[in-house]
Scaffold this motif. Structure first.
Motif, PDB file in Angstrom:
ATOM      1  N   ASN A  11     -16.737  -9.525  15.953  1.00 11.16           N
ATOM      2  CA  ASN A  11     -17.268  -9.856  17.282  1.00 11.16           C
ATOM      3  C   ASN A  11     -16.176 -10.057  18.318  1.00 11.16           C
ATOM      4  N   ASN A  12     -14.972 -10.459  17.865  1.00 14.65           N
ATOM      5  CA  ASN A  12     -13.861 -10.670  18.806  1.00 14.65           C
ATOM      6  C   ASN A  12     -13.089  -9.383  19.096  1.00 14.65           C
ATOM      7  N   GLY A  13     -13.546  -8.241  18.548  1.00 16.02           N
ATOM      8  CA  GLY A  13     -12.909  -6.954  18.812  1.00 16.02           C
ATOM      9  C   GLY A  13     -11.844  -6.568  17.809  1.00 16.02           C
ATOM     10  N   LYS A  14     -11.474  -7.465  16.917  1.00 14.30           N
ATOM     11  CA  LYS A  14     -10.443  -7.182  15.920  1.00 14.30           C
ATOM     12  C   LYS A  14     -11.042  -6.357  14.785  1.00 14.30           C
ATOM     13  N   PRO A  15     -10.398  -5.239  14.393  1.00 10.45           N
ATOM     14  CA  PRO A  15     -10.974  -4.394  13.338  1.00 10.45           C
ATOM     15  C   PRO A  15     -10.903  -5.065  11.961  1.00 10.45           C
ATOM     16  N   TYR A  16     -11.909  -4.763  11.143  1.00 11.23           N
ATOM     17  CA  TYR A  16     -11.861  -5.187   9.739  1.00 11.23           C
ATOM     18  C   TYR A  16     -10.856  -4.302   9.015  1.00 11.23           C
ATOM     19  N   ARG A  17     -10.065  -4.891   8.172  1.00 11.00           N
ATOM     20  CA  ARG A  17      -9.067  -4.132   7.410  1.00 11.00           C
ATOM     21  C   ARG A  17      -9.740  -3.403   6.249  1.00 11.00           C
ATOM     22  N   THR A  18      -9.068  -2.354   5.764  1.00  8.73           N
ATOM     23  CA  THR A  18      -9.571  -1.571   4.637  1.00  8.73           C
ATOM     24  C   THR A  18      -9.784  -2.463   3.421  1.00  8.73           C
ATOM     25  N   ARG A  19      -8.910  -3.432   3.219  1.00 10.94           N
ATOM     26  CA  ARG A  19      -9.048  -4.331   2.077  1.00 10.94           C
ATOM     27  C   ARG A  19     -10.384  -5.077   2.126  1.00 10.94           C
ATOM     28  N   ALA A  68     -22.334  -1.229  21.904  1.00 19.94           N
ATOM     29  CA  ALA A  68     -22.038   0.029  21.218  1.00 19.94           C
ATOM     30  C   ALA A  68     -20.857  -0.214  20.293  1.00 19.94           C
ATOM     31  N   GLU A  69     -20.979   0.275  19.053  1.00 16.41           N
ATOM     32  CA  GLU A  69     -19.874   0.118  18.108  1.00 16.41           C
ATOM     33  C   GLU A  69     -19.969   1.147  17.000  1.00 16.41           C
ATOM     34  N   ARG A  70     -18.842   1.341  16.340  1.00 11.74           N
ATOM     35  CA  ARG A  70     -18.804   2.206  15.168  1.00 11.74           C
ATOM     36  C   ARG A  70     -19.243   1.387  13.962  1.00 11.74           C
ATOM     37  N   MET A  71     -20.039   2.016  13.104  1.00  9.84           N
ATOM     38  CA  MET A  71     -20.517   1.363  11.887  1.00  9.84           C
ATOM     39  C   MET A  71     -20.404   2.345  10.733  1.00  9.84           C
ATOM     40  N   ILE A  72     -20.334   1.805   9.517  1.00  6.88           N
ATOM     41  CA  ILE A  72     -20.253   2.625   8.324  1.00  6.88           C
ATOM     42  C   ILE A  72     -21.578   2.478   7.570  1.00  6.88           C
ATOM     43  N   PRO A  73     -22.396   3.539   7.506  1.00  2.84           N
ATOM     44  CA  PRO A  73     -23.636   3.455   6.740  1.00  2.84           C
ATOM     45  C   PRO A  73     -23.336   3.460   5.245  1.00  2.84           C
ATOM     46  N   CYS A  74     -23.953   2.534   4.514  1.00  2.32           N
ATOM     47  CA  CYS A  74     -23.824   2.452   3.063  1.00  2.32           C
ATOM     48  C   CYS A  74     -25.218   2.415   2.482  1.00  2.32           C
ATOM     49  N   ARG A  75     -25.481   3.312   1.535  1.00  2.00           N
ATOM     50  CA  ARG A  75     -26.797   3.358   0.891  1.00  2.00           C
ATOM     51  C   ARG A  75     -26.668   2.943  -0.564  1.00  2.00           C
ATOM     52  N   PHE A  76     -27.698   2.246  -1.034  1.00  2.00           N
ATOM     53  CA  PHE A  76     -27.723   1.868  -2.454  1.00  2.00           C
ATOM     54  C   PHE A  76     -29.160   1.675  -2.898  1.00  2.00           C
ATOM     55  N   LEU A  77     -29.362   1.778  -4.220  1.00  2.00           N
ATOM     56  CA  LEU A  77     -30.694   1.627  -4.800  1.00  2.00           C
ATOM     57  C   LEU A  77     -30.844   0.220  -5.343  1.00  2.00           C
TER      58      LEU A  77
END
Length: 65
Positions: A13-21, A56-65
Motif C-alpha cells: 500500500n505504501n508503493g514499495k514492491p514485494y520482493r521475490t523472496r 490501478a496496480e499490477r497483480m499476479i494471478p494464482c490458481r489452485f484447486l
C-alpha cells in the motif's frame, strides 16, 4: 473440487514492491495447503473505491484447486 484464483499484489500500500523472496514464501504456503498452484504472468487491475477513487496496480494471478 473447486478452482480458486487469487490476485497477488506486486506492491504494498505504501508503493514499495514485494520482493521475490516474499512471493516464494507465499507460493510455498499455498502449495502446503492446496498441493499445488499455477502462477500466471502479471496483469493490470483497476477498481474504484466507494469514494470514487480509481486504483490501478499490477497483480499476479494464482490458481489452485
Amino acid at each position: 473440487m473447486n478452482m480458486w484464483e487469487i490476485l497477488v499484489p506486486t506492491v504494498r500500500n505504501n508503493g514499495k514492491p514485494y520482493r521475490t523472496r516474499y512471493h516464494r514464501v507465499w507460493d510455498k504456503k499455498v502449495r502446503e495447503i492446496s498441493g499445488g498452484l499455477t502462477i500466471m504472468s502479471p496483469v493490470k487491475g483497476q477498481w474504484v473505491n466507494p469514494d470514487g477513487i480509481l486504483f490501478a496496480e499490477r497483480m499476479i494471478p494464482c490458481r489452485f484447486l
